[in-house]
Design a protein around this motif. Structure first.
Motif, PDB file in Angstrom:
ATOM      1  N   SER A  55      36.081  39.661  29.374  1.00  0.00           N
ATOM      2  CA  SER A  55      35.796  38.517  30.537  1.00  0.00           C
ATOM      3  C   SER A  55      35.228  37.081  29.931  1.00  0.00           C
ATOM      4  O   SER A  55      34.732  36.336  30.586  1.00  0.00           O
ATOM      5  CB  SER A  55      34.927  39.160  31.387  1.00  0.00           C
ATOM      6  N   PHE A  56      34.846  36.934  28.887  1.00  0.00           N
ATOM      7  CA  PHE A  56      35.351  36.533  28.082  1.00  0.00           C
ATOM      8  C   PHE A  56      35.702  34.677  28.767  1.00  0.00           C
ATOM      9  O   PHE A  56      36.742  35.102  28.956  1.00  0.00           O
ATOM     10  CB  PHE A  56      34.722  35.313  26.755  1.00  0.00           C
ATOM     11  N   THR A  61      41.411  39.043  34.126  1.00  0.00           N
ATOM     12  CA  THR A  61      43.690  40.474  33.788  1.00  0.00           C
ATOM     13  C   THR A  61      43.230  41.200  35.467  1.00  0.00           C
ATOM     14  O   THR A  61      42.060  41.656  35.491  1.00  0.00           O
ATOM     15  CB  THR A  61      43.949  40.496  33.557  1.00  0.00           C
ATOM     16  N   GLN A  62      44.547  41.782  35.534  1.00  0.00           N
ATOM     17  CA  GLN A  62      44.424  42.832  36.835  1.00  0.00           C
ATOM     18  C   GLN A  62      43.349  44.124  35.759  1.00  0.00           C
ATOM     19  O   GLN A  62      42.606  44.885  36.578  1.00  0.00           O
ATOM     20  CB  GLN A  62      45.575  44.113  36.569  1.00  0.00           C
ATOM     21  N   MET A  67      35.697  43.542  36.327  1.00  0.00           N
ATOM     22  CA  MET A  67      33.888  43.026  36.051  1.00  0.00           C
ATOM     23  C   MET A  67      33.349  42.006  36.996  1.00  0.00           C
ATOM     24  O   MET A  67      32.542  41.281  36.344  1.00  0.00           O
ATOM     25  CB  MET A  67      34.593  42.433  34.433  1.00  0.00           C
ATOM     26  N   PHE A  68      34.461  41.009  37.825  1.00  0.00           N
ATOM     27  CA  PHE A  68      33.545  40.341  38.504  1.00  0.00           C
ATOM     28  C   PHE A  68      33.523  41.001  40.001  1.00  0.00           C
ATOM     29  O   PHE A  68      33.585  40.350  40.999  1.00  0.00           O
ATOM     30  CB  PHE A  68      34.669  39.041  38.442  1.00  0.00           C
ATOM     31  N   ASP A  69      33.575  42.138  39.809  1.00  0.00           N
ATOM     32  CA  ASP A  69      33.120  42.958  41.720  1.00  0.00           C
ATOM     33  C   ASP A  69      31.360  43.120  41.200  1.00  0.00           C
ATOM     34  O   ASP A  69      31.185  43.045  40.613  1.00  0.00           O
ATOM     35  CB  ASP A  69      34.065  43.935  41.119  1.00  0.00           C
TER      36      ASP A  69
END
Length: 76
Positions: A55-56, A61-62, A67-69
């Motif tokens: 996630s740097f 991406t799908q 990781m952003f949830d």
């Protein structure tokens, strides 16, 4: 006896959470059956600022969207 971890458990700072997960049992239930195992190794990345993280630099991406949830989801 199974104990489900609370949502608050996953809100620990990343490096502390990685250590806290060691020894926990991860269970996945589907209509085909149940699979489980104990967590014996973890990796910890500090999100978008960590050059080693997928996630740097807020790369979304799908595959990395989880990781952003909310905390408590598994990325494998």
């Amino acid at each position: 006896m199974m104990s489900i971890l609370s949502a608050e458990f996953y809100e620990q700072p990343t490096l502390e959470l990685a250590k806290s997960l060691l020894g926990c049992e991860l269970v996945k239930e589907t209509e085909k059956g149940t699979a489980s195992g104990y967590i014996v190794e973890t990796e910890a990345y500090i999100g978008p600022v960590d050059r080693a993280a997928h996630s740097f630099n807020n790369k979304r991406t799908q595959r990395t969207e989880v990781m952003f949830d909310l905390p408590g989801y598994v990325y494998t």
